[in-house]
Motif scaffolding. Structure first.
Motif, mmCIF file in Angstrom:
data_model
loop_
_atom_site.group_PDB
_atom_site.id
_atom_site.type_symbol
_atom_site.label_atom_id
_atom_site.label_comp_id
_atom_site.label_asym_id
_atom_site.label_seq_id
_atom_site.Cartn_x
_atom_site.Cartn_y
_atom_site.Cartn_z
ATOM 1 N N ILE A 120 0.841 -1.205 0.000
ATOM 2 C CA ILE A 120 0.000 0.000 0.000
ATOM 3 C C ILE A 120 0.871 1.248 0.000
ATOM 4 O O ILE A 120 0.500 2.273 -0.598
ATOM 5 N N GLU A 121 2.033 1.174 0.630
ATOM 6 C CA GLU A 121 2.946 2.323 0.567
ATOM 7 C C GLU A 121 3.391 2.561 -0.871
ATOM 8 O O GLU A 121 3.515 3.714 -1.315
ATOM 9 N N GLN A 122 3.634 1.478 -1.624
ATOM 10 C CA GLN A 122 3.988 1.628 -3.033
ATOM 11 C C GLN A 122 2.846 2.266 -3.811
ATOM 12 O O GLN A 122 3.072 3.081 -4.708
ATOM 13 N N VAL A 123 1.615 1.933 -3.446
ATOM 14 C CA VAL A 123 0.458 2.528 -4.113
ATOM 15 C C VAL A 123 0.430 4.028 -3.884
ATOM 16 O O VAL A 123 0.327 4.825 -4.831
ATOM 17 N N PRO A 126 -10.259 6.008 -19.645
ATOM 18 C CA PRO A 126 -10.378 4.546 -19.549
ATOM 19 C C PRO A 126 -9.048 3.800 -19.654
ATOM 20 O O PRO A 126 -8.991 2.609 -19.360
ATOM 21 N N PHE A 127 -7.961 4.508 -20.059
ATOM 22 C CA PHE A 127 -6.706 3.806 -20.327
ATOM 23 C C PHE A 127 -5.593 4.175 -19.354
ATOM 24 O O PHE A 127 -4.453 3.753 -19.541
ATOM 25 N N VAL A 128 -5.905 4.959 -18.331
ATOM 26 C CA VAL A 128 -4.825 5.458 -17.469
ATOM 27 C C VAL A 128 -4.160 4.337 -16.679
ATOM 28 O O VAL A 128 -2.997 4.462 -16.277
ATOM 29 N N PHE A 129 -4.865 3.210 -16.456
ATOM 30 C CA PHE A 129 -4.279 2.123 -15.665
ATOM 31 C C PHE A 129 -3.615 1.056 -16.544
ATOM 32 O O PHE A 129 -3.232 0.006 -16.036
ATOM 33 N N GLU A 130 -3.506 1.342 -17.839
ATOM 34 C CA GLU A 130 -2.809 0.414 -18.702
ATOM 35 C C GLU A 130 -1.303 0.700 -18.657
ATOM 36 O O GLU A 130 -0.859 1.781 -18.304
ATOM 37 N N THR A 136 7.969 5.824 -16.014
ATOM 38 C CA THR A 136 8.023 4.722 -16.968
ATOM 39 C C THR A 136 6.672 4.425 -17.580
ATOM 40 O O THR A 136 6.580 3.663 -18.542
ATOM 41 N N GLY A 137 5.603 4.958 -17.030
ATOM 42 C CA GLY A 137 4.273 4.644 -17.523
ATOM 43 C C GLY A 137 3.724 3.347 -16.973
ATOM 44 O O GLY A 137 2.699 2.855 -17.452
ATOM 45 N N LEU A 138 4.383 2.747 -15.958
ATOM 46 C CA LEU A 138 3.937 1.493 -15.373
ATOM 47 C C LEU A 138 3.352 1.673 -13.985
ATOM 48 O O LEU A 138 2.774 0.729 -13.444
ATOM 49 N N GLY A 139 3.527 2.867 -13.393
ATOM 50 C CA GLY A 139 3.134 3.069 -11.996
ATOM 51 C C GLY A 139 1.660 2.824 -11.749
ATOM 52 O O GLY A 139 1.284 2.108 -10.805
ATOM 53 N N LEU A 140 0.760 3.391 -12.580
ATOM 54 C CA LEU A 140 -0.678 3.247 -12.342
ATOM 55 C C LEU A 140 -1.151 1.810 -12.585
ATOM 56 O O LEU A 140 -2.070 1.339 -11.905
ATOM 57 N N SER A 141 -0.515 1.126 -13.550
ATOM 58 C CA SER A 141 -0.862 -0.277 -13.758
ATOM 59 C C SER A 141 -0.493 -1.108 -12.534
ATOM 60 O O SER A 141 -1.255 -1.994 -12.117
ATOM 61 N N ILE A 142 0.671 -0.819 -11.930
ATOM 62 C CA ILE A 142 1.079 -1.514 -10.701
ATOM 63 C C ILE A 142 0.114 -1.187 -9.564
ATOM 64 O O ILE A 142 -0.261 -2.057 -8.768
ATOM 65 N N VAL A 143 -0.312 0.086 -9.464
ATOM 66 C CA VAL A 143 -1.268 0.502 -8.435
ATOM 67 C C VAL A 143 -2.549 -0.325 -8.543
ATOM 68 O O VAL A 143 -3.075 -0.827 -7.536
ATOM 69 N N LYS A 144 -3.059 -0.472 -9.742
ATOM 70 C CA LYS A 144 -4.318 -1.212 -9.939
ATOM 71 C C LYS A 144 -4.183 -2.659 -9.477
ATOM 72 O O LYS A 144 -5.065 -3.191 -8.791
ATOM 73 N N HIS A 145 -3.077 -3.323 -9.822
ATOM 74 C CA HIS A 145 -2.900 -4.717 -9.448
ATOM 75 C C HIS A 145 -2.764 -4.875 -7.932
ATOM 76 O O HIS A 145 -3.309 -5.821 -7.347
#
Length: 582
Positions: A465-468, A514-518, A535-544
């Motif tokens: 959650i801290e990473q989120v 609709p694509f911000v978490f991709e 890197t553009g991966l942070g929000l995808s990691i947040v979602k998972h």
């Protein structure tokens, strides 16, 4: 009817044949008597007496009439009644006889005076009158007659009539019996056929095995046909049910269309596909995109394949003609929803392109600056130190990208290890806020936290959650202009903990939400690469990570106003979720 007609025919033939024979015989007898009286017999009285005796044996009577029509005392049969012969033979008949002609009468003789003893004239009579010639002169008439009682024709006709009545009665009874014997089984077969026409294929016709006639053979053949038909229908029903089960369980949609474009069969998947056009098309009709394919198949008489896209979903359609002998009787269409496949394919291509793009820049910079060091382009220690710092930053950036790719790959594969621990939510959020205060001051952004009082202790994986929160707050600070603000709002609602990260940055376009978490999505597509570039991966990691905790993350944004990322988490992570996600 045949017997009646036959009886009438026989009666007519008897009357025409036998009656004529009798009349001819009577005429010949009269001719013979006349001839003998005229030529060879000298004593007329004796001859007539002899003839009378003989003729009466054969029920034939003779009367001699004078020119006035009265009975002559010479030669009268003793059984002849005393009747007015002028009424039997009219005056004109007597005149014909006196002039040499012959008179014939047949039928009923009607007398004005009918005494009771005139019994011989109560029925039909057969009569012949010929001239009586004596000494070369016609002196009267010789009359020979027979009554109905003496005519064999009458008896024959009577027996014909009686025989006809008996024959009709017997034939009627036999015909009724035979008709019943024949028609009853046929009626049973007819009723059985009608029941079979209504779908009662189990029906059978009773058979009289002791009477193996044509009707019994027909009933046996009918029962054999019914049995085979029932078996065929049962097999067809089983195959139809099996086919429907297969169609219902298929993940692809199947449509059967007749040659006029009407849908005659569809499975549930195809029904959901057609529901996309609900209210736009009539029932059992094809939507416009499929109508185009259908027309091509009917026109070209061959298979056609293509894509149909509607309401954000994509289907692959394969249409093939159905044949009856050499003619196309319809079309079968197979539909497959490839929306997810196309999306994954696009993600794969984007992933490869983005990774290549993300790695190309730091690699180029590493190569360029390392070549600058090798070629001694940097003359002063400060320049070499600056080049070394750039190389170090790009190396760290590449390392961070690789780590995040590995983390994301593990998360997408379901390998997220959640290790929850109990802690204070207030202290947890405040510690993260303090970690970003220095970066916020450097960016001239006001960072604050608004935490509701009396919040319960949480049971989360603190590192995850801290990473989120780290990714969300870092993004908010980097995309908020100087003098802007970033606020973390923490509160409890409906048994869930809400972590809202709100900024006053540039915002995200509505079409991009609709694509911000991709993977590799970047809100600011025009920003320059550098230490501040993500890197553009942070929000995808947040979602998972949020989903792994049984929570949910969403976003609201408005261009020029700001963005709010809303994280919703349960107070305690369930143990079964830990196991399933491990």
């Amino acid at each position: 009817m045949v017997l009646v007609l036959l009886s009438l025919f026989l009666s007519e033939q008897v009357e025409n044949t036998y009656g004529k024979d009798q009349l001819k015989s009577l005429e010949n007898l009269a001719t013979e008597i006349q001839s003998n009286l005229t030529k060879t017999v000298p004593d007329h009285t004796q001859y007539l007496n002899n003839v009378l005796k003989v003729s009466e044996l054969f029920h034939t009577y003779i009367v001699l009439l004078d020119p006035s029509g009265a009975v002559s005392p010479v030669g009268v049969s003793p059984k002849v009644p005393d009747v007015p012969w002028q009424e039997v033979l009219k005056k004109e008949d007597i005149q014909k006889v006196l002039h040499g002609e012959r008179v014939f009468k047949r039928g009923k003789i009607t007398l004005e005076k009918d005494p009771t003893d005139f019994s011989l004239f109560k029925n039909d009579i057969l009569l012949v009158a010929v001239p009586y010639i004596k000494d070369g002169k016609t002196t009267g008439a010789i009359v020979l007659y027979q009554t109905q009682e003496q005519l064999s024709e009458t008896d024959i006709k009577r027996w014909i009539f009686y025989s006809a009545l008996i024959g009709i009665a017997l034939t009627t009874v036999f015909a009724f019996f035979l008709s019943t014997r024949i028609s009853q089984p046929l009626i049973q077969i007819k009723k059985a056929a009608e029941k079979m026409a209504r779908g009662e294929f189990f029906i059978r016709v009773p058979v009289r095995y002791h009477e193996r006639d044509e009707v019994a053979e027909l009933a046996l053949t009918f029962n054999c046909m019914a049995s085979q038909l029932e078996d065929s229908i049962h097999q067809l029903s089983q195959e139809k049910e099996q086919l429907f089960s297969i169609l219902r369980s298929m993940t692809d949609g199947v449509l059967t269309i007749n040659r006029y474009g009407k849908i005659i069969l569809s499975n549930p998947v195809a029904g959901r596909f057609l529901s996309t056009w609900k209210g736009q098309i009539k029932e059992n009709t094809l939507p416009p995109p499929m109508q185009v394919f259908f027309d091509k198949v009917i026109e070209d008489n061959k298979e056609h394949t293509g894509d149909i896209t509607e309401q954000g979903r994509t289907w692959v359609v394969v249409m093939s003609p159905l044949y009856y002998r050499d003619q196309v009787r319809g079309v079968v269409a197979v539909l497959r929803d490839v929306t997810e496949e196309r999306r994954l394919e696009k993600m794969r291509k984007d992933f490869v392109a983005n990774v290549s793009h993300e790695l190309r820049t730091p690699l180029a910079m590493l190569q360029g600056y390392s070549e600058a060091l090798m070629d001694d382009i940097a003359e002063t220690p400060e320049e070499r130190r600056e080049i070394a710092q750039v190389i170090n930053e790009e190396s760290q950036r590449m390392g961070r990208l690789v780590r995040e790719l590995l983390d994301l790959a593990r998360m997408e594969a379901g390998h997220i290890q959640i290790v929850p621990t109990e802690r204070s939510l207030y202290d947890f959020v405040q510690r993260i806020i303090r970690k970003f205060q220095a970066l916020a001051r450097e960016k001239q952004v006001h960072l604050s936290a608004k935490i509701e009082e009396n919040l319960p202790c949480i049971y989360w994986d603190g590192d995850k959650i801290e990473q989120v929160l780290t990714n969300l707050i870092d993004n908010a600070i980097r995309h908020t202009p100087p003098e802007g603000s970033v606020c973390v709002h923490v509160y409890e609602q409906d048994g869930m903990i809400h972590l809202d990260v709100e900024d006053t940055g540039s915002g995200i376009p509505e079409e991009d939400l609709p694509f911000v978490f991709e993977r590799f999505y970047k809100a600011d597509k025009a920003r320059t690469r550098g230490q501040s570039g993500g890197t553009g991966l942070g929000l995808s990691i947040v979602k998972h990570l949020v989903n792994a905790h049984g929570g949910n993350v969403s976003v609201k944004s408005q261009l020029g106003v700001g963005t709010v990322f809303m994280v919703e988490l349960p107070v305690r992570v369930k143990v079964e979720e830990e196991v399933s996600l491990a």
